[in-house]
Design an enzyme around this catalytic site. Sequence first.
Site, short mmCIF file in Angstrom:
data_model
loop_
_atom_site.label_atom_id
_atom_site.label_comp_id
_atom_site.label_asym_id
_atom_site.label_seq_id
_atom_site.Cartn_x
_atom_site.Cartn_y
_atom_site.Cartn_z
N GLU A 12 59.00 52.33 105.19
CA GLU A 12 57.46 52.08 104.30
C GLU A 12 58.00 50.23 103.12
OE1 GLU A 12 55.37 54.13 103.35
OE2 GLU A 12 55.30 54.04 100.58
N PHE A 210 60.24 59.08 89.30
CA PHE A 210 58.48 59.43 90.63
C PHE A 210 58.16 61.11 91.02
CE2 PHE A 210 60.41 55.53 92.88
CZ PHE A 210 60.33 54.72 92.48
P1 FAD Z 1 43.39 62.40 98.86
O1 FAD Z 1 42.87 62.91 100.32
O2 FAD Z 1 41.35 62.20 99.25
O3 FAD Z 1 43.48 63.82 97.90
C1 FAD Z 1 43.21 63.58 96.69
C2 FAD Z 1 42.82 64.41 95.96
O4 FAD Z 1 41.56 64.82 96.18
C3 FAD Z 1 43.93 66.32 95.87
O5 FAD Z 1 44.29 67.07 95.35
C4 FAD Z 1 42.51 66.20 97.80
O6 FAD Z 1 42.88 68.09 97.85
C5 FAD Z 1 41.70 66.49 96.56
N1 FAD Z 1 40.39 66.27 97.81
C6 FAD Z 1 40.44 65.40 99.23
N2 FAD Z 1 39.85 65.37 99.83
C7 FAD Z 1 38.63 66.01 98.76
C8 FAD Z 1 37.02 66.44 99.58
N3 FAD Z 1 36.62 65.64 99.86
N4 FAD Z 1 36.47 67.41 98.15
C9 FAD Z 1 37.28 67.60 97.02
N5 FAD Z 1 38.21 67.61 96.79
C10 FAD Z 1 38.94 66.02 97.84
N6 FAD Z 1 49.27 55.19 96.70
C11 FAD Z 1 48.67 53.76 96.30
O7 FAD Z 1 47.96 53.25 95.25
N7 FAD Z 1 49.00 52.51 97.01
C12 FAD Z 1 49.66 52.92 98.54
O8 FAD Z 1 50.14 52.06 98.91
C13 FAD Z 1 50.47 54.47 98.34
N8 FAD Z 1 51.03 54.98 100.11
C14 FAD Z 1 51.40 56.13 99.97
C15 FAD Z 1 51.63 57.11 100.92
C16 FAD Z 1 52.34 57.89 101.53
C17 FAD Z 1 52.74 58.47 103.14
C18 FAD Z 1 51.76 58.79 100.11
C19 FAD Z 1 51.76 60.33 101.05
C20 FAD Z 1 50.77 59.12 99.51
C21 FAD Z 1 51.25 57.61 99.08
N9 FAD Z 1 50.20 57.14 98.05
C22 FAD Z 1 50.28 55.45 97.98
C23 FAD Z 1 49.68 57.57 96.82
C24 FAD Z 1 48.66 57.94 97.16
O9 FAD Z 1 47.68 56.92 96.63
C25 FAD Z 1 48.28 59.43 96.56
O10 FAD Z 1 48.94 60.56 96.07
C26 FAD Z 1 46.75 59.80 95.77
O11 FAD Z 1 46.42 60.84 94.36
C27 FAD Z 1 46.14 60.25 96.90
O12 FAD Z 1 45.94 60.11 98.06
P2 FAD Z 1 45.36 60.76 99.52
O13 FAD Z 1 45.08 59.80 100.16
O14 FAD Z 1 46.35 61.62 99.74
O15 FAD Z 1 44.01 61.47 98.24
#
Ligand code: FAD
Length: 278
Positions: A12, A210
């Site tokens: 990445e 981080f």
């Molecule tokens: P989600 O899966 O939506 O989860 C977020 C929170 O909401 C969790 O606590 C979950 O339990 C809760 N939740 C999920 N779905 C629901 C629902 N339907 N109802 C109620 N609660 C719910 N950040 C960036 O800004 N840019 C990037 O390019 C980036 N790349 C990443 C790549 C990887 C592999 C990882 C692990 C993280 C990355 N992040 C990035 C960080 C990420 O954006 C953050 O961790 C963010 O806070 C959560 O994103 P998510 O897609 O996991 O969210």
Amino acid sequence: MSTSPPLGISFEFFPPNTEAGREKLVGVRDALTARAPRFFSVTYGAGGSTQERTLTTVRQVRSSGIATAPHLSCIGSEKAQLRRLLAQYREEGIDSLVALRGDLPSGMGGIGELRYANELVEFIREETGDHFEIAVAAYPESHPQAASFERDLENFARKVKAGANLAITQYFFSADAYFHFVERAQALGVDAPIVPGIMPITNYTKLARFSDACGAEIPRWVRKQLEAYGDDSEAIADFGTEVVSRLCQRLLDGGAPGLHFYTLNQADPCLRILDNLR
Ligand code: FAD
């Protein structure tokens, strides 16, 4: 833990914001291309804040011939903006994405039309069918805002079932946390591969910052030893390589389907770890 077919390694990058950073990334990309990764990925700023730079970086990285997946986050974005971006990626021949909710920087506008990553995955599938291979994020040590481990696991399963093909984890230093998460996800019916995200250790201050922000735990014995090295970056790199190489070997021996490296746009720390693996 039942195992998935091997997916190999992936790397990445973040979109550099200086000319020097862009030039350096070409060398990093070439050094990592030599290890035949399955794909590269490029991060994306919430609300589309790096939209142009992410696309420019994807083009630059893809010219290596290695498939490259842009990350795409939904928080702070409207569906129309996401639709345009998906169309542009398709036109450019991009066929894989990392789909995320993202984090809204403080002071930045509203949440947007899609609140969680599962809604983004559904939206991508509705708009583009099976065109994209979609990866989503997983949190073996729980997402920092999660109500509980169980709720977070259910939310993770929901977004995989919305149409994700694979998951990449937040980084962690406990192989047991990963194996436990994978077993529990599989028990909820998740059969997509869950690839461990690997953070090489090169700088203790940045790593601690981080890790506090993203909820990744640095074991006390690792933290204490890194603290003791102070500014001795060579000692930190040697110790960090040993710790992370052992973690990777344990993950692979235990059935992890691949490794996804958070390169921070540096090749050497990843190469040193890869050289240590059987
Ligand atoms: P989600 O899966 O939506 O989860 C977020 C929170 O909401 C969790 O606590 C979950 O339990 C809760 N939740 C999920 N779905 C629901 C629902 N339907 N109802 C109620 N609660 C719910 N950040 C960036 O800004 N840019 C990037 O390019 C980036 N790349 C990443 C790549 C990887 C592999 C990882 C692990 C993280 C990355 N992040 C990035 C960080 C990420 O954006 C953050 O961790 C963010 O806070 C959560 O994103 P998510 O897609 O996991 O969210």
